[in-house]
Design a protein around this motif. Structure first.
Motif: not given
Length: 404
Positions: A350-354, A308-311, A280-281
């Motif tokens: 920010r940039g990684h997806t996990g 958890a989707g970066a949350l 998430f941004s």
């Protein structure tokens, strides 16, 4: 001109009278409300006149019919016939009074109500009338609707009744409830009404619940981060959950914060975040927080072991700046962060997806490298947070890294 013998005429009149009495008995059983309609009155009068005519045309023959040997045989035959007819009528009354449910012989039991609907119908505390608007030309559609309505009526303990109206012959009533097409079923309770546009459990139960509770509650589910698909029929899809929710009082719609001005709609009574897998941004995170700060509700679903989707939260790696100007951390939320020596955050990478497993400074302190579960290594400008380079090649996530 055909001349009828007196005996033949007598028995024709008697036959008409007996048929009329049978019609009278059946009409009394099947007619709802006031039993004394034109059909019942005329059939009863015809039956009485038929029997009276049989006797009055030839009283002596009528007496002999009863006392003679042939007459006794005839009377016995008539009594057996009347007994059989009475038995059939009695069975009809028993079956109709029992109001037995039809047997669902379809392969998938498509007319069987789910337990959720049965529970709701059994707990109804007010009467509801269902008005099914079907034209006379739509016989098959009416038959389908009657099967469903019959099931609902039986499960409601008498709370739900229904009737059919032809919108072509009764346009005023159709207009009263805003019905614009045949095949619409309107549920009415007090001054509330709701429409089911098709006779099936999903539409009918939704309309019925809406009548009792009011307008459907608006629920949004987030999209854009690899969340579970609420329209998907795969094992990972949530179509069954959506079906259950919309069968009740919820209206579900997708929501992509990136395309809605980074705000959650004001009418949202619940926000579902179902298993996101990508980041998430910061603005999206703030939008969710703002929604919660105003009293909003969020249902968050996360797969065990996921980021958890970066949350999510949790620090997975740390490295100190070689020049002593602070340190950097990597986290389960898919980001890396730089901090001042006093512990204040400086920059978020920010940039990684996990999840980011590890972080390392270059010997001169000007560059940072991070490694993630997404299988990539990324190199950053430690001062600006700008991504400089991305290294790909690993087929799965790796855990640690170091500068030469």
């Amino acid at each position: 001109m055909i001349q009828l013998k007196r005996d033949t005429l007598r028995f024709i009149i008697l036959g008409i009278g007996l048929v009329a009495l049978i019609v009278f008995a059946v009409a009394m059983v099947v007619t709802p409300g006031n039993k004394w309609t034109t059909v019942t009155l005329v059939s009863l009068a015809t039956g009485i006149l038929g029997i009276a005519g049989f006797v009055l045309i030839d009283p002596d023959a009528a007496g002999q019919l009863i006392t003679g040997r042939t007459g006794q045989y005839t009377v016995t035959t008539w009594l057996l016939s009347i007994f059989f007819i009475a038995f059939v009528v009695a069975m009809f009354i028993i079956v109709r009074t029992a109001d037995l449910a039809p047997i669902d012989v379809t392969e998938n039991k498509e007319y069987r109500l789910t337990q959720e609907t049965l529970d709701f119908l059994g707990e109804m505390n007010a009467d509801v009338e269902a008005i099914a608007f079907y034209s006379t030309q739509d016989a098959s559609g009416r038959e389908e609707a009657e099967l469903w309505l019959g099931n609902y009526a039986r499960a409601s303990n008498g709370r739900l009744t229904y009737r059919f109206v032809d919108p072509d012959r009764n346009p005023t009533e159709a207009q009263q409830y805003g019905v614009t097409r045949t095949g619409t079923i309107v549920f009415v309770q007090g001054d509330r009404n709701a429409q089911a546009i098709y006779p099936d459990e999903r539409n009918m139960t939704s309309a019925l619940v809406q009548v009792f509770i009011g307008d459907a509650r608006q629920v949004f589910y987030l999209t854009g981060h690899g969340e579970r698909d609420f329209d998907g029929f795969t094992p990972e899809g949530f179509s069954s959950a959506k079906d259950i929710l919309t069968r009740g009082v919820f209206q579900l719609e997708p929501l992509n914060l990136a395309t809605t001005g980074l705000t959650v709609p004001e009418n949202a009574e619940l926000l579902i975040i179902a298993g996101p897998v990508t980041q998430f941004s910061a603005a999206e995170v703030e939008a969710v927080k703002a929604y919660l700060d105003t009293g909003g509700k969020v249902l968050f679903l996360a797969d065990p072991g996921s980021n958890a989707g970066a949350l999510g939260s949790g620090v997975l790696g740390v490295d100190f700046n070689p020049e002593g100007r602070g340190f950097a951390t990597s986290g389960n939320d898919g980001t890396a962060r730089t901090w001042s020596s006093g512990g204040n955050p400086d920059t978020t990478l920010r940039g990684h997806t996990g999840a980011v497993f590890d972080v390392a400074y270059s010997p001169d302190g000007e560059t940072l490298a991070t490694i993630s579960i997404d299988g990539t290594v990324r190199v950053w400008n430690a001062n600006s947070g700008e991504e400089v380079r991305q290294l790909e090649g690993h087929s799965s996530g790796t855990g640690r890294l170091a500068f030469s």
